[in-house]
Scaffold this active site. Structure first.
Site, PDB file in Angstrom:
ATOM      1  CG  HIS A 178      14.191  -1.294  69.672  1.00 38.00           C
ATOM      2  ND1 HIS A 178      12.712  -1.568  69.430  1.00 38.00           N
ATOM      3  CD2 HIS A 178      14.274  -2.687  69.696  1.00 38.00           C
ATOM      4  CE1 HIS A 178      12.418  -2.572  69.306  1.00 38.00           C
ATOM      5  NE2 HIS A 178      13.430  -3.732  70.168  1.00 38.00           N
TER       6      HIS A 178
ATOM      7  CD  GLN B 242      16.561  -3.068  76.635  1.00 35.51           C
ATOM      8  OE1 GLN B 242      17.922  -3.620  78.249  1.00 35.51           O
ATOM      9  NE2 GLN B 242      16.433  -3.664  76.794  1.00 35.51           N
TER      10      GLN B 242
ATOM     11  CB  CYS C 111      14.893  -4.789  67.528  1.00 32.94           C
ATOM     12  SG  CYS C 111      14.059  -6.106  66.991  1.00 32.94           S
TER      13      CYS C 111
ATOM     14  CE  LYS D 205      12.245  -4.890  75.695  1.00 33.73           C
ATOM     15  NZ  LYS D 205      13.219  -6.237  75.035  1.00 33.73           N
TER      16      LYS D 205
ATOM     17  CG  ASP E  16      13.242   3.230  74.141  1.00 38.84           C
ATOM     18  OD1 ASP E  16      12.559   2.476  74.894  1.00 38.84           O
ATOM     19  OD2 ASP E  16      12.982   2.650  72.658  1.00 38.84           O
TER      20      ASP E  16
HETATM   21  N1  PLP Z   1      12.902   0.159  72.763  1.00 36.40           N
HETATM   22  C1  PLP Z   1      13.775  -0.793  73.320  1.00 36.40           C
HETATM   23  C2  PLP Z   1      15.184  -0.207  73.649  1.00 36.40           C
HETATM   24  C3  PLP Z   1      13.916  -2.167  73.096  1.00 36.40           C
HETATM   25  O1  PLP Z   1      15.107  -3.077  73.943  1.00 36.40           O
HETATM   26  C4  PLP Z   1      12.795  -2.424  73.079  1.00 36.40           C
HETATM   27  C5  PLP Z   1      12.713  -4.314  72.500  1.00 36.40           C
HETATM   28  O2  PLP Z   1      13.663  -5.249  72.893  1.00 36.40           O
HETATM   29  C6  PLP Z   1      11.535  -1.973  72.726  1.00 36.40           C
HETATM   30  C7  PLP Z   1      11.966  -0.556  72.840  1.00 36.40           C
HETATM   31  C8  PLP Z   1      10.097  -2.683  72.031  1.00 36.40           C
HETATM   32  O3  PLP Z   1       9.914  -3.253  73.424  1.00 36.40           O
HETATM   33  P1  PLP Z   1       8.627  -4.451  73.142  1.00 36.40           P
HETATM   34  O4  PLP Z   1       8.805  -4.569  72.330  1.00 36.40           O
HETATM   35  O5  PLP Z   1       8.188  -4.846  74.289  1.00 36.40           O
HETATM   36  O6  PLP Z   1       7.712  -3.267  72.636  1.00 36.40           O
END
Ligand code: PLP
Length: 417
Positions: free
Chosen positions: A133, A213, A374, A236, A210
Site C-alpha cells: 500500500h 489486513q 493505493c 479496519k 504493515d
Molecule cells: N496498509 C494497507 C495494507 C492498507 O490496506 C491500508 C488501507 O487501506 C493502509 C496501509 C493505510 O491505512 P490508513 O489509511 O487507515 O492509515
C-alpha cells in the site's frame, strides 16, 4: 503496565447473531438490501463500538493525563486500558510497547521519521515488495529525501505468491529496514513474516510489518512473528477511524527520539530545551483521539468475544466460496491466487472497466471497491490501471457472493448483450 490476559473464546460461532450486531447491515441502498464487500477499505461497526463512542462522550469525557478531577481520571483510565487490550490482541508482552497514532499511515511515517532519521544514512536501503500500500512506500521515499536512503522493491510471482529466495536476493549489506505487508490489500497474499523477520535480523536489518489486513483476519502474535514493528488501523478492525496502532519492541522505542513535539510527550520543558517522556507517551504529542481509542477497545472486545481463530475460519470459508462462485462468471479474471490467501478477492471482468463494474452493481446494493487500491506499483507490475475488489469481514455470508455473482452477470449482459 501488564497486558490483559489473552482471551480464548470457546463459544460457538453464530454468524447471524454477529451480523445483527451491525445496524448498518440491515439498511438498504438504492432500495436493495446492502451487501457490503468493501471491508478492506473500512469495516462497519458493531453496536457495542457505537455505544462505547457515545458513552465516552456522554459519561466519562474529559481530556486525558492532565486533570486531577473525577472525569479526567475516568477518561484516562478508559483510554489507557485500551493499551492493554491491544497488547492482549497481538500478544505483546508490555502495553507500553503500544503507541497510539491516528492510523497505520501515521504509524509508518512515525517509524520512518524516528527510526529512519536515526539509523539510516546516504546509500542505505529500505527493502519493500511491489505489493505495498502507498502507506508503506511513500514514507520511505520521504525518508530518502531526508537522509539519502533508497527504496528497493522485490517482486511477487505472477499469481501473487511470494518467493523467499527472490526476496532474499534483494537484500544487500546496505539493507537497514525490511518493510512488508502481513497481507496484501490487493492480492490477499499472506506474507511469511516469521521467515522475513529472521532474514532481516540475520542481515542486521529490522522488520516492519504493515498489519492493516493481517490483524483484521487472523490471530497475531508479535513475539512469534519476531518482527520489530507491527502497525494497523482501528477503522479496519470494526473500530472508529482516527485511531491506529504502532507496536514496537521496547528496546527499540527506548532509543528513539520523539516524532512530534507538544503537550503530553515531555518530561521537562525550558524555554530553550526540553527532555522527553518515556515511551509510549514520548511518541504521542497532543490531545489524542480519546473516544475513538475507547471505541477501539470495544472493537477488540468484540473480535475477542468471537475468537480470532473462529473469525479466520469463517472468512476463509467465505473466500473459498467466493472464488468458486465468481469463477463461474464469464470473463472474470482473478488477480492474486496465492495459496492460503486472505481477506480479498481482486478481479477484472474482460473489457469492462472496474469503475463501471462498481457503479453498476451499486444499483443492486452491492458495495465493492474499484481502483488502484493505493497500490500503483502493483497495478503497474500487472500492467493494469485498476481492479475490482470484494473483501470480507466477519459479518459477511455466502449469500453475499451469490448476490455479487448475479450482479456481475447482469453487468456482462449490459456490456456483451
Ligand atoms: N496498509 C494497507 C495494507 C492498507 O490496506 C491500508 C488501507 O487501506 C493502509 C496501509 C493505510 O491505512 P490508513 O489509511 O487507515 O492509515
Amino acid at each position: 503496565m501488564t497486558p490483559e490476559p489473552r482471551k480464548q473464546t470457546v463459544t460457538s460461532f453464530d454468524a447471524d447473531a454477529i451480523r445483527r450486531e451491525f445496524p448498518i447491515l440491515s439498511t438498504e441502498v438504492h432500495g436493495k438490501p446492502l451487501i457490503y464487500l468493501d471491508s478492506a477499505a473500512s469495516s462497519q461497526k458493531p453496536q457495542r463500538v457505537l455505544d462505547a463512542l457515545s458513552a465516552a462522550y456522554s459519561e466519562t469525557y474529559a481530556n486525558v493525563h492532565r486533570g486531577l478531577h473525577f472525569l479526567s481520571e475516568a477518561s484516562t483510565d478508559a483510554y489507557e486500558a485500551v493499551r492493554g487490550k491491544v497488547a492482549s490482541l497481538i500478544n505483546a508482552h508490555d502495553p507500553a510497547e503500544v503507541v497510539f497514532t491516528s492510523g497505520a499511515t501515521m504509524s509508518l511515517n512515525l517509524i520512518a521519521h524516528c527510526y529512519g532519521n536515526t539509523y539510516l544514512s546516504e546509500g542505505d536501503e529500505v527493502l519493500i515488495t511491489v505489493a505495498e500500500h502507498h502507506a508503506n512506500i511513500v514514507p520511505w521515499h520521504l525518508l530518502g529525501d531526508r537522509v539519502g536512503s533508497r527504496t528497493v522493491a522485490a517482486p511477487v510471482n505472477e499469481d501473487g505468491s511470494f518467493d523467499l529466495d527472490v526476496f532474499k536476493s534483494h537484500i544487500t549489506e546496505r539493507t537497514k529496514i525490511i518493510a512488508i505487508p502481513h497481507v496484501s490489500n490487493v492480492l490477499g497474499t499472506v506474507f511469511p513474516v516469521r521467515e522475513i523477520a529472521a532474514l532481516a535480523h540475520e542481515n542486521g536489518a529490522i522488520c516492519v510489518v504493515d498489519g492493516c489486513q493481517g490483524v483484521t483476519h487472523m490471530p497475531v502474535d508479535v513475539g512469534e512473528l519476531g518482527c520489530d514493528f507491527y502497525v494497523f488501523s482501528g477503522h479496519k478492525l470494526y473500530g472508529p477511524s482516527g485511531i491506529g496502532i504502532c507496536w514496537g519492541r521496547s528496546d527499540i522505542w527506548a532509543e528513539l527520539p520523539p516524532f512530534m513535539g507538544g503537550g503530553d510527550m515531555i518530561d521537562d520543558v525550558e524555554t530553550d530545551s526540553s527532555t522527553y517522556a518515556l515511551p509510549p507517551h514520548r511518541f504521542e504529542a497532543g490531545t489524542p483521539a480519546i473516544a475513538e481509542t475507547i471505541g477501539l477497545g470495544a472493537a477488540i472486545d468484540f473480535v475477542q468475544s468471537i475468537g480470532m481463530d473462529a473469525l479466520r475460519d469463517h472468512e476463509m470459508d467465505l473466500l473459498r466460496y467466493g472464488h468458486q462462485r465468481l469463477a463461474a462468471v464469464e470473463g472474470l479474471n482473478f488477480i492474486g491466487q496465492a495459496v492460503g490467501k486472505s481477506g480479498v478477492i481482486s478481479f477484472t471482468l474482460d473489457e469492462v472497466h472496474p469503475h463501471d463494474i462498481s457503479t453498476l452493481i451499486d444499483q443492486d446494493g452491492v458495495a465493492i471497491r474499484a481502483g488502484h487500491h493505493c497500490a500503483q506499483p502493483l497495478m503497474k507490475f500487472y500492467g493494469l490501471s485498476s481492479t475490482a475488489r470484494a473483501s470480507v469481514a466477519v459479518y459477511n455470508q455466502r449469500s453475499d457472493f451469490d448476490k455479487l455473482a448475479e450482479s456481475l452477470e447482469k453487468v456482462n449482459r449490459i456490456f456483451k448483450g
